[in-house]
Scaffold this motif. Structure first.
Motif, PDB file in Angstrom:
ATOM      1  N   THR A  14       0.834  -1.205   0.000  1.00 43.67           N
ATOM      2  CA  THR A  14       0.000   0.000   0.000  1.00 43.67           C
ATOM      3  C   THR A  14       0.864   1.249   0.000  1.00 43.67           C
ATOM      4  O   THR A  14       0.581   2.218  -0.721  1.00 43.67           O
ATOM      5  CB  THR A  14      -0.927   0.002   1.239  1.00 43.67           C
ATOM      6  OG1 THR A  14      -1.670  -1.207   1.270  1.00 43.67           O
ATOM      7  CG2 THR A  14      -1.879   1.186   1.184  1.00 43.67           C
ATOM      8  N   CYS A  15       1.938   1.244   0.789  1.00 45.84           N
ATOM      9  CA  CYS A  15       2.856   2.390   0.812  1.00 45.84           C
ATOM     10  C   CYS A  15       3.455   2.632  -0.574  1.00 45.84           C
ATOM     11  O   CYS A  15       3.545   3.782  -1.035  1.00 45.84           O
ATOM     12  CB  CYS A  15       3.968   2.147   1.830  1.00 45.84           C
ATOM     13  SG  CYS A  15       3.433   2.135   3.552  1.00 45.84           S
ATOM     14  N   LEU A  16       3.867   1.570  -1.259  1.00 51.60           N
ATOM     15  CA  LEU A  16       4.444   1.703  -2.594  1.00 51.60           C
ATOM     16  C   LEU A  16       3.423   2.192  -3.608  1.00 51.60           C
ATOM     17  O   LEU A  16       3.738   3.011  -4.488  1.00 51.60           O
ATOM     18  CB  LEU A  16       5.018   0.353  -3.044  1.00 51.60           C
ATOM     19  CG  LEU A  16       6.314  -0.106  -2.353  1.00 51.60           C
ATOM     20  CD1 LEU A  16       6.618  -1.551  -2.717  1.00 51.60           C
ATOM     21  CD2 LEU A  16       7.471   0.803  -2.756  1.00 51.60           C
ATOM     22  N   ALA A  17       2.196   1.702  -3.483  1.00 48.52           N
ATOM     23  CA  ALA A  17       1.145   2.111  -4.427  1.00 48.52           C
ATOM     24  C   ALA A  17       0.804   3.588  -4.277  1.00 48.52           C
ATOM     25  O   ALA A  17       0.467   4.266  -5.272  1.00 48.52           O
ATOM     26  CB  ALA A  17      -0.102   1.259  -4.215  1.00 48.52           C
ATOM     27  N   LEU A  18       0.888   4.100  -3.056  1.00 49.60           N
ATOM     28  CA  LEU A  18       0.508   5.490  -2.803  1.00 49.60           C
ATOM     29  C   LEU A  18       1.671   6.464  -2.959  1.00 49.60           C
ATOM     30  O   LEU A  18       1.450   7.674  -3.051  1.00 49.60           O
ATOM     31  CB  LEU A  18      -0.093   5.611  -1.395  1.00 49.60           C
ATOM     32  CG  LEU A  18      -1.384   4.830  -1.157  1.00 49.60           C
ATOM     33  CD1 LEU A  18      -1.834   4.951   0.294  1.00 49.60           C
ATOM     34  CD2 LEU A  18      -2.477   5.314  -2.091  1.00 49.60           C
ATOM     35  N   ASP A  19       2.912   5.959  -2.955  1.00 53.29           N
ATOM     36  CA  ASP A  19       4.082   6.820  -3.116  1.00 53.29           C
ATOM     37  C   ASP A  19       5.127   6.068  -3.930  1.00 53.29           C
ATOM     38  O   ASP A  19       5.935   5.308  -3.392  1.00 53.29           O
ATOM     39  CB  ASP A  19       4.645   7.220  -1.750  1.00 53.29           C
ATOM     40  CG  ASP A  19       5.748   8.270  -1.849  1.00 53.29           C
ATOM     41  OD1 ASP A  19       6.183   8.571  -2.981  1.00 53.29           O
ATOM     42  OD2 ASP A  19       6.173   8.783  -0.797  1.00 53.29           O
TER      43      ASP A  19
ATOM     44  N   ILE B  15      -2.967   0.355   7.309  1.00 52.66           N
ATOM     45  CA  ILE B  15      -3.087   0.475   5.855  1.00 52.66           C
ATOM     46  C   ILE B  15      -3.791   1.777   5.486  1.00 52.66           C
ATOM     47  O   ILE B  15      -3.403   2.469   4.535  1.00 52.66           O
ATOM     48  CB  ILE B  15      -3.838  -0.742   5.285  1.00 52.66           C
ATOM     49  CG1 ILE B  15      -2.970  -2.008   5.429  1.00 52.66           C
ATOM     50  CG2 ILE B  15      -4.223  -0.528   3.830  1.00 52.66           C
ATOM     51  CD1 ILE B  15      -3.666  -3.290   5.049  1.00 52.66           C
ATOM     52  N   ALA B  16      -4.819   2.151   6.269  1.00 56.01           N
ATOM     53  CA  ALA B  16      -5.534   3.410   6.000  1.00 56.01           C
ATOM     54  C   ALA B  16      -4.632   4.621   6.193  1.00 56.01           C
ATOM     55  O   ALA B  16      -4.817   5.650   5.542  1.00 56.01           O
ATOM     56  CB  ALA B  16      -6.754   3.512   6.910  1.00 56.01           C
ATOM     57  N   LEU B  17      -3.626   4.513   7.073  1.00 54.63           N
ATOM     58  CA  LEU B  17      -2.712   5.627   7.352  1.00 54.63           C
ATOM     59  C   LEU B  17      -1.549   5.693   6.368  1.00 54.63           C
ATOM     60  O   LEU B  17      -0.767   6.654   6.405  1.00 54.63           O
ATOM     61  CB  LEU B  17      -2.156   5.502   8.772  1.00 54.63           C
ATOM     62  CG  LEU B  17      -3.134   5.720   9.928  1.00 54.63           C
ATOM     63  CD1 LEU B  17      -2.465   5.344  11.240  1.00 54.63           C
ATOM     64  CD2 LEU B  17      -3.594   7.173   9.965  1.00 54.63           C
ATOM     65  N   ALA B  18      -1.420   4.687   5.502  1.00 56.72           N
ATOM     66  CA  ALA B  18      -0.235   4.580   4.648  1.00 56.72           C
ATOM     67  C   ALA B  18      -0.019   5.808   3.770  1.00 56.72           C
ATOM     68  O   ALA B  18       1.117   6.182   3.476  1.00 56.72           O
ATOM     69  CB  ALA B  18      -0.334   3.323   3.790  1.00 56.72           C
ATOM     70  N   GLY B  19      -1.072   6.448   3.334  1.00 56.51           N
ATOM     71  CA  GLY B  19      -0.940   7.610   2.456  1.00 56.51           C
ATOM     72  C   GLY B  19      -0.975   8.934   3.183  1.00 56.51           C
ATOM     73  O   GLY B  19      -1.085   9.979   2.535  1.00 56.51           O
ATOM     74  N   SER B  20      -0.896   8.917   4.529  1.00 54.91           N
ATOM     75  CA  SER B  20      -1.007  10.137   5.348  1.00 54.91           C
ATOM     76  C   SER B  20      -2.241  10.945   4.947  1.00 54.91           C
ATOM     77  O   SER B  20      -2.154  12.099   4.534  1.00 54.91           O
ATOM     78  CB  SER B  20       0.257  10.996   5.203  1.00 54.91           C
ATOM     79  OG  SER B  20       1.400  10.287   5.617  1.00 54.91           O
ATOM     80  N   PRO B  21      -3.434  10.348   5.070  1.00 57.44           N
ATOM     81  CA  PRO B  21      -4.653  10.991   4.571  1.00 57.44           C
ATOM     82  C   PRO B  21      -5.092  12.171   5.425  1.00 57.44           C
ATOM     83  O   PRO B  21      -4.701  12.310   6.586  1.00 57.44           O
ATOM     84  CB  PRO B  21      -5.684   9.856   4.639  1.00 57.44           C
ATOM     85  CG  PRO B  21      -5.217   9.019   5.789  1.00 57.44           C
ATOM     86  CD  PRO B  21      -3.711   9.051   5.719  1.00 57.44           C
TER      87      PRO B  21
ATOM     88  N   ALA C  77       9.826   1.577   1.895  1.00 60.19           N
ATOM     89  CA  ALA C  77       8.435   1.163   2.099  1.00 60.19           C
ATOM     90  C   ALA C  77       8.326   0.169   3.242  1.00 60.19           C
ATOM     91  O   ALA C  77       7.382   0.220   4.041  1.00 60.19           O
ATOM     92  CB  ALA C  77       7.871   0.559   0.813  1.00 60.19           C
ATOM     93  N   ARG C  78       9.306  -0.729   3.332  1.00 57.42           N
ATOM     94  CA  ARG C  78       9.301  -1.703   4.421  1.00 57.42           C
ATOM     95  C   ARG C  78       9.476  -1.006   5.776  1.00 57.42           C
ATOM     96  O   ARG C  78       8.776  -1.320   6.745  1.00 57.42           O
ATOM     97  CB  ARG C  78      10.425  -2.722   4.220  1.00 57.42           C
ATOM     98  CG  ARG C  78      10.545  -3.740   5.343  1.00 57.42           C
ATOM     99  CD  ARG C  78      11.788  -4.612   5.146  1.00 57.42           C
ATOM    100  NE  ARG C  78      12.009  -5.467   6.302  1.00 57.42           N
ATOM    101  CZ  ARG C  78      11.465  -6.660   6.479  1.00 57.42           C
ATOM    102  NH1 ARG C  78      10.655  -7.144   5.560  1.00 57.42           N
ATOM    103  NH2 ARG C  78      11.724  -7.368   7.553  1.00 57.42           N
ATOM    104  N   ALA C  79      10.394  -0.050   5.820  1.00 58.39           N
ATOM    105  CA  ALA C  79      10.614   0.693   7.067  1.00 58.39           C
ATOM    106  C   ALA C  79       9.360   1.464   7.463  1.00 58.39           C
ATOM    107  O   ALA C  79       9.002   1.521   8.645  1.00 58.39           O
ATOM    108  CB  ALA C  79      11.797   1.640   6.902  1.00 58.39           C
ATOM    109  N   ARG C  80       8.683   2.058   6.470  1.00 58.03           N
ATOM    110  CA  ARG C  80       7.441   2.788   6.783  1.00 58.03           C
ATOM    111  C   ARG C  80       6.353   1.832   7.250  1.00 58.03           C
ATOM    112  O   ARG C  80       5.583   2.146   8.156  1.00 58.03           O
ATOM    113  CB  ARG C  80       6.973   3.580   5.563  1.00 58.03           C
ATOM    114  CG  ARG C  80       5.627   4.259   5.763  1.00 58.03           C
ATOM    115  CD  ARG C  80       5.436   5.463   4.879  1.00 58.03           C
ATOM    116  NE  ARG C  80       4.095   6.013   5.021  1.00 58.03           N
ATOM    117  CZ  ARG C  80       3.674   6.720   6.060  1.00 58.03           C
ATOM    118  NH1 ARG C  80       4.497   6.965   7.071  1.00 58.03           N
ATOM    119  NH2 ARG C  80       2.439   7.191   6.101  1.00 58.03           N
ATOM    120  N   ALA C  81       6.280   0.645   6.648  1.00 56.26           N
ATOM    121  CA  ALA C  81       5.276  -0.338   7.055  1.00 56.26           C
ATOM    122  C   ALA C  81       5.491  -0.762   8.504  1.00 56.26           C
ATOM    123  O   ALA C  81       4.538  -0.857   9.287  1.00 56.26           O
ATOM    124  CB  ALA C  81       5.313  -1.547   6.124  1.00 56.26           C
TER     125      ALA C  81
END
Length: 482
Positions: free
Chosen positions: A122-127, A174-180, A135-139
């Motif tokens: 999800t992190c990769l898809a959004l950024d 997962i909902a927070l992955a894109g910093s909404p 992305a792994r570190a952010r996850a």
């Protein structure tokens, strides 16, 4: 009905109208719905099943199917009309600036992917600028932020290795992955026990304080509304009947429907002589001639960690020497936190699981708990109403086919000389007979659970094990079902 804000709102819905078109039939879904959402605010939308709460959220997210047509009004996000955006613009908006937490955490997660991989993807898809390592570190950081213990190790685990509360925390990550800017949370705690529910609500409040995210909380639970929201919209039959600050709604509701919802909230009664520190027994007593007796049930579960190289550990007890004596015609409640063994105990009583030790007797018949319920003859004597109606109903069968199968099963077991009356059962549970031709995905959560209750009753069992049977129902229907 619109509540004014001093500052410019992040989201404005004005006079929204929707209809559902199926062939030549047109059904109004929403009518003149208006509200605003401020930055860093938690807005609750409450109402009975079918009130249009989730439809409002899906309209904002752009997730409505083509059968839904907007007949009036506008939806503005950050000063720009969402309903006027192109498909690509809405796709960019969804996930990055507006994300969602859905009711069914089981359906929200891929059972074939580790939870860490799902957050990472999800992190990769959004950024797209992120590397795989970043992305792994952010996850891992997101899993830690939502309270998953040992996130580096749990990163490799699969959804089935997490409790219900932990799975919902992963969905929030997962909902927070894109910093909404906005999260639309649709019944995010309905399937969780009281203590885990409180933890998830506290987490949402902390996220609002830390990140400034705004939340639209769709729920049928007045307790959740009182716990977390700043303002409330009360919806009924696709319309907003009342909107105000949460304290005002709870203390001085103006609309009769709101008063009805508040009146349906159950009140806790503690019997005289019982205090919170009094210990209970491992065996629950029935009368002198009980219908059901279960004794010495114990069950262990193998550890999950060894497959991932974490190390071999001792099996854990799901149940340890548990028993029950149930009188005919009585209702016995079993309460405890998630993981305390409630569902495991119920599945053993229903013959859906086996145990190496213990004994179950119904009437004069003793059943071998080490054998499957089908082999021991226990299956069918006890029927189970499961917690999650979305998972327990066959998506390929119509409601009528599901209930007819239950009637045939009851007739086969000879559990009752009287034939089951399907139409009467539908009426008794408040289910329109037109639903018999529909599939589960065409029903609301409350309707699906009532179908599950009908299925259990139509099999004419001697005992019913109801595992969180009202968790998917709104408060007024909960009161009716109970």
């Amino acid at each position: 009905m619109t509540v004014e804000h001093v500052t410019t709102p992040l989201l404005r819905v004005e006079n929204l109208g929707l209809r559902h078109v199926s062939g030549s039939a047109t059904t109004p879904i929403l009518s003149d719905v208006s509200f605003e959402l401020g930055r860093g605010e938690i807005l609750g939308i409450i109402g009975e099943s079918g009130a249009g709460k989730s439809t409002v959220g899906n309209a904002i997210l752009g997730l409505l199917s083509p059968e839904f047509q907007q007949t009036s009004g506008t939806i503005e996000f950050d000063g720009k009309a969402i309903d006027g955006m192109t498909a690509d613009e809405r796709e960019t908006l969804r996930g990055r600036r507006i994300s969602a937490i859905f009711q069914d955490h089981t359906a929200s997660l891929d059972p074939l992917m580790s939870v860490g991989a799902q957050v990472e993807e999800t992190c990769l898809a959004l950024d797209s600028s992120l590397s795989r390592r970043e992305a792994r570190a952010r996850a891992i950081d997101l899993l830690a932020r939502v309270g998953i213990p040992e996130p580096e190790q749990r990163y490799r685990n699969y959804p089935h290795q997490f409790s219900g509360g932990q799975r919902q925390r992963v969905v929030i990550a997962i909902a927070l992955a894109g910093s909404p800017d906005i999260i639309i949370a649709d019944e995010p705690t309905s399937a969780l026990d009281a203590t885990v529910q409180k933890q998830v609500l506290e987490l949402l409040k902390i996220l609002v304080d830390e990140t400034g995210v705004s939340i639209i909380l769709v729920t049928h639970d007045m307790g959740v509304i009182s716990e977390i929201t700043n303002r409330v919209l009360v919806m009924r039959k696709g319309q907003v009947v009342e909107a105000d600050r949460t304290t005002a709604i709870l203390d001085q509701p103006g609309h009769d429907y709101t008063k009805k919802l508040l009146a349906a909230v159950p009140r806790l009664r503690i019997p005289t002589g019982i205090d919170s520190g009094q210990a209970g027994s491992s065996a629950i007593d029935g009368d002198q001639n009980p219908l059901l007796v279960a004794e010495g049930l114990s069950k262990q579960f193998a550890p999950q960690g060894f497959a991932w190289g974490i190390g071999r550990s001792k099996p854990k007890f799901g149940l340890r020497d548990v028993g029950i004596r149930l009188a005919r015609g009585s209702i016995t409640g079993i309460v405890g936190e998630s993981g305390s063994g409630k569902t495991t105990f119920g599945r053993l009583l229903a013959g859906l699981d086996t145990a190496p030790t213990g004994r179950i007797t119904i009437g004069e018949h003793a059943f071998d708990v080490s054998r499957s319920g089908r082999r021991s003859g226990l299956l069918g004597r006890v029927q189970m109403i499961f917690q999650d109606p979305s998972v327990s109903l066959n998506p390929r069968m119509t409601i009528g086919e599901t209930l007819d199968e239950s009637i045939r099963f009851g007739a086969r077991t000879g559990s009752s000389k009287e034939p089951a009356d399907l139409a009467a059962m539908m009426d008794r549970l408040g289910l329109p007979r037109i639903l018999l031709g529909r599939h589960p995905h065409q029903l609301s959560g409350g309707q699906k659970q009532r179908v599950c209750i009908a299925r259990a009753l139509l099999a004419r069992p001697e005992i019913i094990v109801a595992d969180e049977p009202t968790s998917a129902l709104d408060v007024s229907v909960q009161a009716e079902i109970v």
